[in-house]
Design a protein around this motif. Structure first.
Motif: not given
Length: 324
Positions: A185-193, A202-218
């Motif tokens: 999926g996607l790894v996001i480098d969060v600079q500040r929060s 600091d990092e956040k991970a976002v994963f592929f979803a089975p349904d392309r219509r609601t997949c955050p990575v796509r």
């Protein structure tokens, strides 16, 4: 052996006088006390309100006497201000005194008793951003018109905001360079929060979803493709539009993220609903607090409980486990 012995001291450059460090020390101290940008903005407005009131009643605002602060708090309470608003004003006043190295009247025992009395009289229940259901969210996202660039952008904002449990300030501060895609999926480098003011990694991970219509990575990839078609491969991830759906180079504002959420999900929701809904949805799905905190970056489980919106009395209720 003789080669290891220095015959002359190493050059260290001119020695600065101790007083030369004073200004820099003050700047570092101020930076340590100021806090997040949004907090600074709120405190500045609260401080202006306090100083204006002090001018009207002929009292000194800095340093402020205990009687002055007590009168101001009573004034705010009489105007119908919420307890949280009154507490924020007091925090701003305390911060101003800290920055000028004055003792703060907010630390006085008598004042704490007064504030406790105000809380009891007015109640301390805060209005919180409501959470939406996953079913509602999916229906909304699937209905977004992707024939227009705004629709592509807004879908990415909603899906990434929910899947990453982002605050709106974090979302708008993301740059294209902060994203890293891999097979999961996607790894996001969060600079500040809000909870990471000094820029620790600091990092956040976002994963592929089975349904392309609601997949955050796509959804994010689709938006990046559109940016690339317009020559944007670096800089702000989410930008505003000119009239006619032409991309600008201007970073999207936090207020606009709020409007995006309300446009699609309904006026009762706010950008913070994305974060609150992440906690609520994953909690109901059985995620433990440690897993949730790994994404939200909360420091305590108490904050997870505060963020969980269980409005239906039958949700997550131990009475179902009695086995009667």
């Amino acid at each position: 052996m003789k080669e290891l012995i220095r015959t002359t001291p190493p050059e260290v450059g001119p020695v600065r006088a101790f007083n030369d460090y004073a200004q820099e020390t003050g700047e570092y101290l101020a930076a340590g006390l100021e806090g997040a940008a949004n907090t600074q903005k709120a405190y500045a407005g609260d401080w202006r309100r306090f100083t204006a009131w002090c001018t009207q009643v002929g009292r000194s605002s800095l340093p402020a006497a205990l009687e002055t602060l007590a009168g101001f708090v009573t004034h705010l309470a009489a105007e119908g201000k919420k307890v949280a608003t009154i507490q924020r004003h007091c925090a701003a006043i305390a911060k101003a005194h800290q920055l000028q190295d004055h003792p703060s009247p907010t630390d006085e025992k008598k004042f704490k008793v007064l504030l406790k009395g105000v809380s009891r009289k007015k109640g301390v229940r805060q209005k919180q951003a409501p959470a939406f259901t996953l079913a509602h969210f999916k229906r909304v996202v699937q209905s977004i018109d992707l024939s227009r660039p705004k629709g592509v952008r807004d879908r990415a904002i909603l899906l990434l905001g929910l899947a990453g449990a982002f605050r709106r300030e974090e979302l708008v501060s993301l740059d294209v360079e902060h994203l890293r895609f891999d097979e999961d999926g996607l790894v996001i480098d969060v600079q500040r929060s809000k909870t990471n003011q000094i820029g620790e990694r600091d990092e956040k991970a976002v994963f592929f979803a089975p349904d392309r219509r609601t997949c955050p990575v796509r959804a994010v990839k689709d938006w990046l493709d559109l940016l690339a078609e317009n020559g944007r491969t670096t800089g702000p991830l989410f930008v505003s539009f000119y009239k006619g759906q032409r991309l600008t180079r201007q970073r999207l504002s936090t207020d606009r993220v709020n409007l995006v959420v309300q446009e699609y999900l309904g006026p009762e929701y706010t950008a913070h609903s994305l974060r609150a809904s992440f906690v609520t949805i994953t909690k109901l799905a059985g995620s433990d607090d440690a897993k949730i905190m790994n994404q939200t970056k909360h420091k305590t489980t108490a904050m997870i409980r505060r963020y969980t919106r269980l409005d239906n009395i039958r949700q997550h209720n131990a009475a179902q486990d009695l086995g009667l």
